[in-house]
Enzyme design. Structure first.
Site, short mmCIF file in Angstrom:
data_model
loop_
_atom_site.label_atom_id
_atom_site.label_comp_id
_atom_site.label_asym_id
_atom_site.label_seq_id
_atom_site.Cartn_x
_atom_site.Cartn_y
_atom_site.Cartn_z
N LYS A 74 0.81 -1.23 0.00
CA LYS A 74 0.00 0.00 0.00
C LYS A 74 0.84 1.27 0.00
O LYS A 74 0.43 2.27 -0.56
CB LYS A 74 -0.89 0.03 1.25
CG LYS A 74 -2.09 -0.87 1.19
CD LYS A 74 -3.08 -0.46 2.26
CE LYS A 74 -4.28 -1.38 2.29
NZ LYS A 74 -5.11 -1.16 3.46
N LYS A 122 -11.26 -4.37 -0.06
CA LYS A 122 -12.07 -3.15 0.02
C LYS A 122 -11.58 -2.07 -0.93
O LYS A 122 -12.35 -1.22 -1.35
CB LYS A 122 -11.95 -2.56 1.43
CG LYS A 122 -12.84 -3.16 2.46
CD LYS A 122 -12.51 -2.44 3.76
CE LYS A 122 -13.40 -2.86 4.88
NZ LYS A 122 -12.92 -2.26 6.15
N LYS A 170 -6.69 -11.23 -3.35
CA LYS A 170 -7.76 -11.37 -2.36
C LYS A 170 -8.88 -10.36 -2.65
O LYS A 170 -8.63 -9.30 -3.25
CB LYS A 170 -7.21 -11.17 -0.95
CG LYS A 170 -6.75 -9.76 -0.66
CD LYS A 170 -6.41 -9.52 0.80
CE LYS A 170 -6.01 -8.05 0.95
NZ LYS A 170 -5.56 -7.63 2.24
P1 AMP Z 1 -10.42 -4.73 7.07
O1 AMP Z 1 -11.32 -4.59 5.94
O2 AMP Z 1 -9.01 -4.60 6.63
O3 AMP Z 1 -10.77 -3.87 8.21
O4 AMP Z 1 -10.54 -6.24 7.53
C1 AMP Z 1 -11.44 -6.75 8.49
C2 AMP Z 1 -11.21 -8.24 8.65
O5 AMP Z 1 -11.56 -8.92 7.44
C3 AMP Z 1 -9.77 -8.62 8.95
O6 AMP Z 1 -9.77 -9.63 9.96
C4 AMP Z 1 -9.26 -9.17 7.64
O7 AMP Z 1 -8.25 -10.14 7.82
C5 AMP Z 1 -10.51 -9.81 7.07
N1 AMP Z 1 -10.45 -9.89 5.60
C6 AMP Z 1 -10.25 -8.86 4.73
N2 AMP Z 1 -10.25 -9.28 3.45
C7 AMP Z 1 -10.48 -10.62 3.49
C8 AMP Z 1 -10.61 -11.64 2.47
N3 AMP Z 1 -10.51 -11.35 1.17
N4 AMP Z 1 -10.84 -12.90 2.89
C9 AMP Z 1 -10.93 -13.21 4.20
N5 AMP Z 1 -10.82 -12.30 5.19
C10 AMP Z 1 -10.59 -11.02 4.86
#
Ligand code: AMP
Ligand code: TRP
Length: 332
Positions: free
Chosen positions: A112, A197, A194
């Site tokens: 990033k 967002k 993956k």
């Molecule tokens: P964040 O969107 O970064 O705040 O992530 C929130 C949670 O979602 C964290 O525990 C990440 O590890 C999980 N997470 C984000 N993207 C994925 C994905 N593609 N598959 C599984 N878990 C995810």
């Protein structure tokens, strides 16, 4: 003492099915076995540029999402990170035991931030230290997250061990909880990446607030692998990703699923996947919109009050062990 879990998500962009299947789903399951804290990490959001008004709205929306997926405020503590100043205070102390080289190795930062280092905030570089503070502040045993957070958890453990060694026993060393299935849901558009967002292609993710039409359209456009067979197979990552989502939403076994789709084509799989996703999202979205402002305020107020009380003794101990917290005043 009951074992404790802590986790959080950032109130940025929109939550997607990967966030739910990799993380939030497990929070809901684990909350009955552990004393649980779930945090909306709004300080983390500022590591990239935010519109303050939008961030404030997204913060409330994410708390609603926590409730709507099934986090029970009678059982778990739900709160907003910036309502508990101890997170930022402990992060500073941990900054002083973290090495530049450790943060330089973080793959998430490499992806990033490094590309445009000149314009990247120090906050983005330091992000994993704030995350370590979130976790260590509560003497956390277990941190349920998706696979992308594994390296940040390793750093958290290293910092806890180092602090305990250098300043005296202060923090419990937490373990990650990364599910066997669903820890890395892949992009529908590119199964080598993956689901993320920050993906610019809107077709890559099913958002938790997508309507039925969007869900059907996105699954219809999802890329597939060559061949026609519907089987779990690491060599065919696109179909395996779709099947994994199906498996987690229907709670069927891979054998049952392969048998069910044995004589069917990709179109059929996509249509059924859209159906089971919509069946999950429709009542969930009704719950998101059904939570009143008053109810949400009450939950977040009592959540932050409880979190502040739980955090205090650990922050006090960390400060005292570092020669702070009034330990410089004669006679104390
Ligand atoms: P964040 O969107 O970064 O705040 O992530 C929130 C949670 O979602 C964290 O525990 C990440 O590890 C999980 N997470 C984000 N993207 C994925 C994905 N593609 N598959 C599984 N878990 C995810
Ligand atoms: N870094 C996590 C993510 O992007 C969010 C997060 C911040 C977190 N603090 C945390 C997760 C503490 C677990 C525990 O997903």
């Amino acid at each position: 003492m009951p074992k404790r879990i802590f986790s959080g998500a950032q109130p940025t962009n929109q939550l997607h099915l990967g966030n739910y299947l990799g993380a939030l789903r497990n929070w809901v399951e684990l909350q009955h076995e552990y004393e649980s804290l779930f945090c909306v990490v709004n300080l983390h959001a500022h590591t990239i540029q935010q519109d303050p008004k939008v961030l404030a709205e997204k913060t409330r929306e994410l708390a609603r999402i926590y409730l709507a997926v099934g986090i029970d405020p009678q059982v778990s503590t739900i709160f907003v990170q910036s309502d508990v100043p101890a997170h930022a205070e402990l992060a500073w102390l941990l900054n002083c035991v973290t090495r530049m080289s450790e943060l330089d190795r973080m793959t998430q930062f490499k992806e990033k931030g490094r590309k445009q280092r000149e314009n990247t905030s120090v906050g983005l570089f330091d992000y994993p230290v704030l995350m370590a503070a979130d976790i260590l502040l509560y003497q956390t045993d277990l941190v349920p997250v998706g696979e992308d957070q594994k390296q940040h958890l390793e750093l958290t453990r290293d910092l806890a061990i180092r602090f305990n060694r250098d300043f005296g026993e202060t923090f419990r060393v937490p373990d990650p909880f990364i599910p066997k299935v669903g820890a890395r849901i892949m992009s529908l558009h590119d199964p080598t990446k993956k689901m993320s967002k920050s993906d610019e292609n809107p077709n890559s993710s099913i958002l938790l607030l997508d309507d039925a039409d969007a869900v059907r359209r996105k699954f219809k456009r999802a890329v597939t692998d060559s061949g026609t067979e519907i089987r779990f197979d690491p060599a065919r990552p696109a179909i395996t990703n779709l099947l994994t989502i199906y498996q987690l939403l229907t709670k069927q076994t891979p054998e049952e699923i392969e048998a069910h789709f044995a004589d069917k084509g990709y179109g059929h799989l996509k249509a059924e996947l859209a159906d089971v996703t919509i069946d999950f999202l429709t009542p969930f979205q009704a719950r998101v919109h059904g939570i009143s402002d008053e109810e949400l305020d009450a939950i977040l107020n009592s959540g932050s009050e409880r979190a502040r009380a739980l955090a205090r003794p650990t922050l006090d101990a960390a400060q005292a062990h570092m020669g702070l917290h009034g330990s410089h005043i004669a006679g104390r």
